[in-house]
Motif scaffolding. Sequence first.
Motif, mmCIF file in Angstrom:
data_model
loop_
_atom_site.group_PDB
_atom_site.id
_atom_site.type_symbol
_atom_site.label_atom_id
_atom_site.label_comp_id
_atom_site.label_asym_id
_atom_site.label_seq_id
_atom_site.Cartn_x
_atom_site.Cartn_y
_atom_site.Cartn_z
ATOM 1 N N LEU A 34 0.826 -1.203 0.000
ATOM 2 C CA LEU A 34 0.000 0.000 0.000
ATOM 3 C C LEU A 34 0.864 1.259 0.000
ATOM 4 O O LEU A 34 0.497 2.280 -0.594
ATOM 5 N N ALA A 35 2.021 1.193 0.655
ATOM 6 C CA ALA A 35 2.939 2.337 0.642
ATOM 7 C C ALA A 35 3.471 2.586 -0.767
ATOM 8 O O ALA A 35 3.663 3.740 -1.175
ATOM 9 N N LEU A 36 3.713 1.511 -1.519
ATOM 10 C CA LEU A 36 4.121 1.674 -2.919
ATOM 11 C C LEU A 36 3.022 2.382 -3.704
ATOM 12 O O LEU A 36 3.289 3.321 -4.466
ATOM 13 N N ASP A 37 1.789 1.952 -3.513
ATOM 14 C CA ASP A 37 0.671 2.590 -4.207
ATOM 15 C C ASP A 37 0.551 4.062 -3.826
ATOM 16 O O ASP A 37 0.339 4.925 -4.681
ATOM 17 N N ASP A 38 0.701 4.371 -2.546
ATOM 18 C CA ASP A 38 0.673 5.767 -2.099
ATOM 19 C C ASP A 38 1.752 6.593 -2.793
ATOM 20 O O ASP A 38 1.524 7.729 -3.212
ATOM 21 N N ARG A 39 2.927 6.008 -2.894
ATOM 22 C CA ARG A 39 4.058 6.735 -3.486
ATOM 23 C C ARG A 39 3.810 7.029 -4.954
ATOM 24 O O ARG A 39 4.108 8.127 -5.432
ATOM 25 N N LEU A 40 3.267 6.069 -5.676
ATOM 26 C CA LEU A 40 2.976 6.271 -7.093
ATOM 27 C C LEU A 40 1.839 7.264 -7.275
ATOM 28 O O LEU A 40 1.864 8.089 -8.203
ATOM 29 N N ALA A 41 0.844 7.215 -6.401
ATOM 30 C CA ALA A 41 -0.249 8.184 -6.465
ATOM 31 C C ALA A 41 0.275 9.605 -6.273
ATOM 32 O O ALA A 41 -0.119 10.537 -6.980
ATOM 33 N N ASP A 42 1.169 9.775 -5.318
ATOM 34 C CA ASP A 42 1.726 11.106 -5.064
ATOM 35 C C ASP A 42 2.561 11.576 -6.250
ATOM 36 O O ASP A 42 2.558 12.764 -6.591
ATOM 37 N N LEU A 43 3.261 10.650 -6.890
ATOM 38 C CA LEU A 43 4.041 11.004 -8.079
ATOM 39 C C LEU A 43 3.128 11.548 -9.167
ATOM 40 O O LEU A 43 3.428 12.583 -9.791
ATOM 41 N N ILE A 44 2.018 10.867 -9.413
ATOM 42 C CA ILE A 44 1.077 11.320 -10.443
ATOM 43 C C ILE A 44 0.493 12.675 -10.074
ATOM 44 O O ILE A 44 0.383 13.581 -10.902
ATOM 45 N N ARG A 45 0.115 12.821 -8.827
ATOM 46 C CA ARG A 45 -0.511 14.071 -8.383
ATOM 47 C C ARG A 45 0.412 15.266 -8.540
ATOM 48 O O ARG A 45 -0.033 16.381 -8.831
ATOM 49 N N THR A 46 1.704 15.051 -8.355
ATOM 50 C CA THR A 46 2.657 16.168 -8.370
ATOM 51 C C THR A 46 3.360 16.337 -9.705
ATOM 52 O O THR A 46 4.294 17.125 -9.811
ATOM 53 N N THR A 47 2.921 15.619 -10.729
ATOM 54 C CA THR A 47 3.549 15.722 -12.044
ATOM 55 C C THR A 47 2.643 16.496 -12.991
ATOM 56 O O THR A 47 1.496 16.102 -13.215
ATOM 57 N N SER A 48 3.148 17.593 -13.539
ATOM 58 C CA SER A 48 2.369 18.399 -14.481
ATOM 59 C C SER A 48 2.827 18.215 -15.922
ATOM 60 O O SER A 48 2.072 18.502 -16.852
ATOM 61 N N GLU A 49 4.056 17.722 -16.114
ATOM 62 C CA GLU A 49 4.585 17.502 -17.455
ATOM 63 C C GLU A 49 4.586 16.008 -17.761
ATOM 64 O O GLU A 49 5.287 15.251 -17.092
ATOM 65 N N PRO A 50 3.820 15.559 -18.765
ATOM 66 C CA PRO A 50 3.760 14.124 -19.070
ATOM 67 C C PRO A 50 5.125 13.492 -19.318
ATOM 68 O O PRO A 50 5.382 12.376 -18.857
ATOM 69 N N ALA A 51 6.005 14.188 -20.028
ATOM 70 C CA ALA A 51 7.314 13.601 -20.328
ATOM 71 C C ALA A 51 8.106 13.356 -19.051
ATOM 72 O O ALA A 51 8.751 12.302 -18.894
ATOM 73 N N LEU A 52 8.034 14.303 -18.134
ATOM 74 C CA LEU A 52 8.728 14.134 -16.856
ATOM 75 C C LEU A 52 8.098 12.996 -16.062
ATOM 76 O O LEU A 52 8.800 12.184 -15.443
ATOM 77 N N GLY A 53 6.777 12.926 -16.084
ATOM 78 C CA GLY A 53 6.101 11.855 -15.376
ATOM 79 C C GLY A 53 6.482 10.483 -15.902
ATOM 80 O O GLY A 53 6.686 9.545 -15.124
ATOM 81 N N GLN A 54 6.622 10.353 -17.209
ATOM 82 C CA GLN A 54 7.012 9.073 -17.788
ATOM 83 C C GLN A 54 8.426 8.693 -17.383
ATOM 84 O O GLN A 54 8.722 7.522 -17.138
#
Length: 228
Positions: A34-54
């Motif tokens: 669940l901590a892994l899922d939380d971490r990935l969720a936070d990554l998505i939430r804080t990413t505004s540039e798709p290329a950076l997110g990828q």
Amino acid sequence: MFEAPLPTIDTDPWRPIVLAYAPAARRGALSALLALDDRLADLIRTTSEPALGQLRLAWWREALARLDSQSPPSEPALQGLAMSVLPLGISGESLVPIVHGWEVLIEEPELGLAALRRFGEGRGHLFVAAGAAMAAASGDPVAAAGQGWALVDLARNLRAPIEAAEARAMATPLLDEAAAARWSRNGRALGALAHLARMDLRLPDGMHPHKGAPHRVGRLLWHRLTGK
């Protein structure tokens, strides 16, 4: 697109209850996943540039795969997996589909049915991994429960009402399947998450359940006692 962070053990009053339903020796594994899922969720939430997110998600895919042959880096979520999940025979490589699920939210400017299905299957793989880690019974509907749980939580964090409605519609039969099963003792923590998600389907948009809501407490207690 995805807007709000997912609830974590610090903000979700139900998570400690769910973790208490897991077998004591395997509780750390569920918490780490669940901590892994939380971490990935936070990554998505804080990413505004798709290329950076990828790029960031590519790092996570590679880091998970490297857990099978190298010591984890100084990332708490990865260290938790290495300590509590990998010793149970769950490989880091097998967790990569979870990242692929989250990646859909960066790849797709609009979430149609195909994209929602890919998200649900990818992120929902968390339940498949957790079921294996906790030695859940083969009859426990972990895949359906995981996909339904992932889609309901996504719906509650989407800005677009139409996309949110489609995610809920897709989640409904999956969670009905999960609720109809009698879960094994080792799988009941995941069943509890599925029941909570199913109850979330009935909440109005923007409303969160009160901490200790009696009907929720009662439903989870019944599930813990009976598996239903």
